[in-house]
Write an enzyme that holds these catalytic residues in place. Structure first.
Site, PDB file in Angstrom:
ATOM      1  N   GLY A 265      -0.728  48.516  12.309  1.00  0.00           N
ATOM      2  CA  GLY A 265      -1.266  47.369  12.516  1.00  0.00           C
ATOM      3  C   GLY A 265      -1.084  46.696  13.551  1.00  0.00           C
ATOM      4  O   GLY A 265      -1.596  45.472  13.674  1.00  0.00           O
TER       5      GLY A 265
ATOM      6  N   SER B  73      -3.221  52.570  13.615  1.00  0.00           N
ATOM      7  CA  SER B  73      -4.413  51.903  14.150  1.00  0.00           C
ATOM      8  C   SER B  73      -5.499  52.877  14.533  1.00  0.00           C
ATOM      9  O   SER B  73      -6.161  53.100  15.618  1.00  0.00           O
ATOM     10  CB  SER B  73      -3.874  51.326  15.621  1.00  0.00           C
ATOM     11  OG  SER B  73      -3.046  50.286  15.193  1.00  0.00           O
TER      12      SER B  73
ATOM     13  N   GLY C  62      -5.272  52.835   7.245  1.00  0.00           N
ATOM     14  CA  GLY C  62      -4.595  51.831   6.681  1.00  0.00           C
ATOM     15  C   GLY C  62      -5.943  50.673   6.768  1.00  0.00           C
ATOM     16  O   GLY C  62      -6.851  50.939   5.762  1.00  0.00           O
ATOM     17  N   GLY C  63      -5.815  49.760   7.369  1.00  0.00           N
ATOM     18  CA  GLY C  63      -6.634  48.594   7.511  1.00  0.00           C
ATOM     19  C   GLY C  63      -7.959  49.047   7.736  1.00  0.00           C
ATOM     20  O   GLY C  63      -9.187  48.593   6.880  1.00  0.00           O
TER      21      GLY C  63
ATOM     22  N   GLU D  54       6.208  51.558   5.448  1.00  0.00           N
ATOM     23  CA  GLU D  54       6.368  50.050   4.648  1.00  0.00           C
ATOM     24  C   GLU D  54       7.429  50.238   3.607  1.00  0.00           C
ATOM     25  O   GLU D  54       8.303  49.401   3.068  1.00  0.00           O
ATOM     26  CB  GLU D  54       5.256  49.493   4.073  1.00  0.00           C
ATOM     27  CG  GLU D  54       4.237  49.172   5.328  1.00  0.00           C
ATOM     28  CD  GLU D  54       2.872  48.865   5.308  1.00  0.00           C
ATOM     29  OE1 GLU D  54       2.094  48.746   6.233  1.00  0.00           O
ATOM     30  OE2 GLU D  54       2.546  49.351   3.833  1.00  0.00           O
TER      31      GLU D  54
ATOM     32  N   ASN E  28      -5.444  54.785   2.979  1.00  0.00           N
ATOM     33  CA  ASN E  28      -4.470  53.885   2.140  1.00  0.00           C
ATOM     34  C   ASN E  28      -4.610  52.642   1.940  1.00  0.00           C
ATOM     35  O   ASN E  28      -4.716  51.705   2.924  1.00  0.00           O
ATOM     36  CB  ASN E  28      -3.024  53.913   2.798  1.00  0.00           C
ATOM     37  CG  ASN E  28      -1.956  53.122   2.218  1.00  0.00           C
ATOM     38  OD1 ASN E  28      -1.910  52.712   0.876  1.00  0.00           O
ATOM     39  ND2 ASN E  28      -0.906  53.003   3.079  1.00  0.00           N
ATOM     40  N   TRP E  29      -5.019  51.997   0.620  1.00  0.00           N
ATOM     41  CA  TRP E  29      -5.727  50.669   0.572  1.00  0.00           C
ATOM     42  C   TRP E  29      -4.385  49.658   0.584  1.00  0.00           C
ATOM     43  O   TRP E  29      -4.811  48.322   0.587  1.00  0.00           O
ATOM     44  CB  TRP E  29      -6.327  50.339  -0.731  1.00  0.00           C
ATOM     45  CG  TRP E  29      -7.478  51.398  -0.819  1.00  0.00           C
ATOM     46  CD1 TRP E  29      -8.148  52.016   0.202  1.00  0.00           C
ATOM     47  CD2 TRP E  29      -8.540  51.408  -2.191  1.00  0.00           C
ATOM     48  NE1 TRP E  29      -9.051  52.567  -0.397  1.00  0.00           N
ATOM     49  CE2 TRP E  29      -9.766  52.167  -1.498  1.00  0.00           C
ATOM     50  CE3 TRP E  29      -8.272  50.870  -3.170  1.00  0.00           C
ATOM     51  CZ2 TRP E  29     -10.630  52.664  -2.534  1.00  0.00           C
ATOM     52  CZ3 TRP E  29      -9.441  51.262  -4.106  1.00  0.00           C
ATOM     53  CH2 TRP E  29     -10.508  52.211  -3.866  1.00  0.00           C
TER      54      TRP E  29
END
Length: 262
Positions: free
Chosen positions: A180, A220, A241-242, A106, A12-13
Site C-alpha cells: 500500500g 504495490s 491488493g489495491g 494485515e 485480494n479484494w
C-alpha cells in the site's frame, strides 16, 4: 521467466465489494480477459472476495465456466464449534474454494495472529483439501534488524511445522514496508527472498516440491512493474491488493507477458 510453474496472479479484494458488486466485477474481468485473448496457460487467475461474496462468485464462475479460480481471505483453525464470527475450512470446501489466504500481514498486525495461529490455519486448510496461499514478510524494522529473508524464512518454517507434504502450496512474499505504500521492492530484492523461501521448501520437502511450488511477490504490484518481477527465476506471480480492484489494471497485470519486451 518461470519454467514449468504456471504463473499465478491472485487478486485480494480485502474488505471491498458487496456480493452484487462482486458478480459485476467478475463478469467484467472475464470479458476483459476474453477480449484480450488471454491464454490461461500463460497465467492462472484467482480472486479472493470477502466471505459474503463467495457463493455469488462461485455460482457465476460455475454457470459461465469462467477461467477464473477463487478462494477465501482467511480460514478458522477450528472445524466447527463455539467460535463466533469464524469460518470453517469445511464451509469453504463446500463452496468449492480452491485457495485460501493464510497469514496475510494485515491479519498478523491488525488481529495479532502469531506463527502458531498461522500454522494451525495451514493444517486446517489441508484437512479440507484447500490450497493455502501462505503469506510471509517483514516490516521495515525487521529488515533493518535482521536483514533480508531472515524473518520470512522463520515465518515459513513455523507455518509449515507438522505439515506433511506441501504439494500445491502457494507462498506469497509480501514485504510489509511495501504494501500500500506505492513503493514496491525491487525485483532483485524479491528474488533474493523468494529464492531463500524455496530453499526452505527444499530442506523440508525435497527438490520436487521446491521446484513445483509457486512463490509470489506482493506489495504495490501494478501493470508497470509486474513483468520485471516475473523475469526473476524464483518469482512465479503476484498477490495483488489495491490494483486488483481496477479491471483494466488487474487485467493488464494478468497479461504480464505483453510487457516483457517493454
Amino acid at each position: 521467466m518461470v519454467g514449468k510453474r504456471t504463473p499465478f496472479i491472485a487478486g485480494n479484494w480485502k474488505m471491498n465489494l458487496d456480493h452484487l458488486q462482486a458478480v459485476a466485477f467478475t463478469q467484467k474481468l472475464a470479458w476483459s480477459l476474453k477480449d484480450a485473448k488471454h491464454d490461461p496457460a500463460d497465467a492462472e487467475v484467482a480472486v479472493f472476495p470477502p466471505f459474503t461474496d463467495i457463493r455469488s462468485v462461485q455460482t457465476l464462475i460455475a454457470a459461465d465456466n469462467l477461467p477464473i479460480a477463487y478462494g477465501a481471505q482467511d480460514v478458522s483453525a477450528h472445524d466447527s464449534g463455539a467460535y463466533t464470527g469464524e469460518v470453517s475450512g469445511a464451509f469453504l470446501a463446500k463452496l468449492e474454494c480452491a485457495y485460501v489466504i493464510i497469514g496475510h500481514s494485515e491479519r498478523r498486525t491488525l488481529h495479532g495472529e502469531t506463527d502458531a495461529d498461522v500454522n494451525a490455519k495451514v493444517l486446517a486448510a489441508h484437512r479440507h483439501g484447500i490450497v493455502p496461499v501462505l503469506c510471509v514478510g517483514e516490516t521495515a524494522e525487521d529488515l533493518e534488524a535482521h536483514g533480508p529473508s531472515a524473518v520470512p524464512v522463520a515465518q515459513l518454517r513455523a507455518a509449515l511445522e507438522n505439515v506433511e507434504g506441501a504439494k500445491g502450496l502457494v507462498i506469497a512474499y509480501e514485504p510489509v514496508w511495501a504494501i500500500g505504500s506505492g513503493q514496491a521492492a525491487t525485483p532483485q530484492q524479491a528474488e533474493q527472498v523468494c529464492e531463500a523461501l524455496r530453499g526452505v521448501l527444499r530442506d523440508l520437502f525435497g527438490d520436487e516440491v521446491a521446484g513445483e511450488t509457486r512463490v509470489l511477490y506482493g506489495g504495490s504490484v501494478k501493470a508497470a512493474n509486474i513483468a520485471s518481477f516475473l523475469r526473476e527465476p524464483n518469482v512465479d506471480g503476484a498477490l495483488v491488493g489495491g490494483a486488483s480492484l481496477d479491471i483494466d489494471e488487474f487485467s493488464s497485470i494478468v497479461r504480464f507477458k505483453k510487457h516483457v519486451g517493454a
